[in-house]
Design an enzyme around this catalytic site. Sequence first.
Site, PDB file in Angstrom:
ATOM      1  N   ASP B  35      21.535  17.120 -27.279  1.00 48.16           N
ATOM      2  CA  ASP B  35      21.179  16.882 -25.889  1.00 48.16           C
ATOM      3  C   ASP B  35      21.394  18.126 -25.043  1.00 48.16           C
ATOM      4  O   ASP B  35      22.047  19.078 -25.450  1.00 48.16           O
ATOM      5  CB  ASP B  35      22.033  15.748 -25.320  1.00 48.16           C
ATOM      6  CG  ASP B  35      21.627  14.399 -25.901  1.00 48.16           C
ATOM      7  OD1 ASP B  35      20.500  14.285 -26.390  1.00 48.16           O
ATOM      8  OD2 ASP B  35      22.459  13.468 -25.859  1.00 48.16           O
ATOM      9  N   LYS B  57      16.282  17.530 -21.560  1.00 45.60           N
ATOM     10  CA  LYS B  57      15.323  17.899 -20.537  1.00 45.60           C
ATOM     11  C   LYS B  57      15.319  19.407 -20.347  1.00 45.60           C
ATOM     12  O   LYS B  57      16.334  20.018 -20.118  1.00 45.60           O
ATOM     13  CB  LYS B  57      15.746  17.211 -19.235  1.00 45.60           C
ATOM     14  CG  LYS B  57      14.671  17.140 -18.188  1.00 45.60           C
ATOM     15  CD  LYS B  57      15.258  16.598 -16.909  1.00 45.60           C
ATOM     16  CE  LYS B  57      14.798  15.185 -16.625  1.00 45.60           C
ATOM     17  NZ  LYS B  57      15.414  14.627 -15.425  1.00 45.60           N
ATOM     18  N   MET B 170      28.835  11.250 -14.045  1.00 49.64           N
ATOM     19  CA  MET B 170      27.433  11.216 -13.569  1.00 49.64           C
ATOM     20  C   MET B 170      27.351  10.694 -12.144  1.00 49.64           C
ATOM     21  O   MET B 170      26.509   9.864 -11.819  1.00 49.64           O
ATOM     22  CB  MET B 170      26.585  10.318 -14.493  1.00 49.64           C
ATOM     23  CG  MET B 170      26.572  10.788 -15.936  1.00 49.64           C
ATOM     24  SD  MET B 170      25.663   9.669 -17.048  1.00 49.64           S
ATOM     25  CE  MET B 170      26.874   8.345 -17.295  1.00 49.64           C
TER      26      MET B 170
END
Lengths: 245, 245
Positions: B35, B57, B170
């Site tokens: 990741d 991403k 987060m």
Amino acid sequence: MTGSISLVGAGPGAADLLTLRALDRIRSADVIYFDRLIDPAVLALAGPQVEMVFTGKEVGAHAWPQDRINAVIVASARAGRNVVRLKSGDPSVFGRACEELSAARAAGIPIEIVPGVTAASAAAASIGRPLTERGETDNLVIATGTCRPGDEAPDWGALLRPGTTLALYMAMGKLAEIEASLIAAGLPADTVVEIVSNASTGRERQLASTLGRMRAEVMANGLKGPAIIFVRRPKAAAIALALIA
Amino acid sequence: MTGSISLVGAGPGAADLLTLRALDRIRSADVIYFDRLIDPAVLALAGPQVEMVFTGKEVGAHAWPQDRINAVIVASARAGRNVVRLKSGDPSVFGRACEELSAARAAGIPIEIVPGVTAASAAAASIGRPLTERGETDNLVIATGTCRPGDEAPDWGALLRPGTTLALYMAMGKLAEIEASLIAAGLPADTVVEIVSNASTGRERQLASTLGRMRAEVMANGLKGPAIIFVRRPKAAAIALALIA
């Protein structure tokens, strides 16, 4: 020259769940003060030149009081030694790290924490079920069965809100109180309870039970601590209860 | 012959906070799916023969959807490869491990979890302040700022009961909501908030602030996630408030 103190997380038990940093500190220590719960496989990683001092409870004897540990690690470091204070799991979780940090800071001794894998993470890995399950349990509550003498017991029922995984440490002696607290908080007696003792070690044992049966089954199976007790209250159950009410 | 899948905790970032078991799995993998948050220092531990696949991403692109990751790791293992799915921290904590465990089990592929040091432990070690402080905070609540799309936000105020350390993951995009929730739950605006971004890495940054000032100070300091936000509500404060009331 002043030495230093390293509060090192030994991880949950298995020697290969030590971090590389912990291994480095263990190998380069002059003296290691270790507790009852440290696995022999971890202790074996220290070289023969390292002095090993056991601070835990032996049969028929008492563990060192915290004050004595504080004084001894500070005195060792002041004498110029690299001191490792080896703690099971992660030193930051129920590790009495505060007292040792304060003592070292008051004495002007450099001190660091080397984080470790806490027992709940190892227990979750062993049973193959994560600590959080997206959309079901978004909160992880780590709580204890055993508080400071004289302190009120935690309100476990209040901690186990919908959407929560509760991981209880040092709680095997409080099963009756935990059952009563969680039942009073509205959890059904058939709520699944998962218990993992000695997670990640060769002595690991697992028990899948329920809130209502866990006391009898722990006794019948002779399960003992150290153990992690998991109880989950998913969001979905909360919604289902609201629909029934 | 069928391969296997290992969900490996890469720890908080620093390569030497990997466990020995994680290092072993990384070195013996045929392919590693990793990741966005995995530190380059960790990735560098894989040998040149290991195929590295980035699932995160990139600027201007999208992360792989979870379904695609599930399908690809299962297909790789079915083709006989030793698959490592490398996740930051501990795979059991906000790691989407459930989905990958379910997919592997449905396909009859052996799967294991290798636990890791979670970011809260590393952040606590960095600031030199434990996650539990005996007699003050006996509960650790790990919660998230970001739930599944469509899910209600967690009630952070209700989670932060007296005697609790709250560690938020987060959550850097939800500072206003967190402040409002905690103030509504009765916490004073001058409650200390400690934020550690990129804990244990070379990019680590720390900020000591308060509930009332954190938004402005995070912005002024350009602090960004990944970060852990700590808020504490000691037992003593609860007693003091009760005396005032």
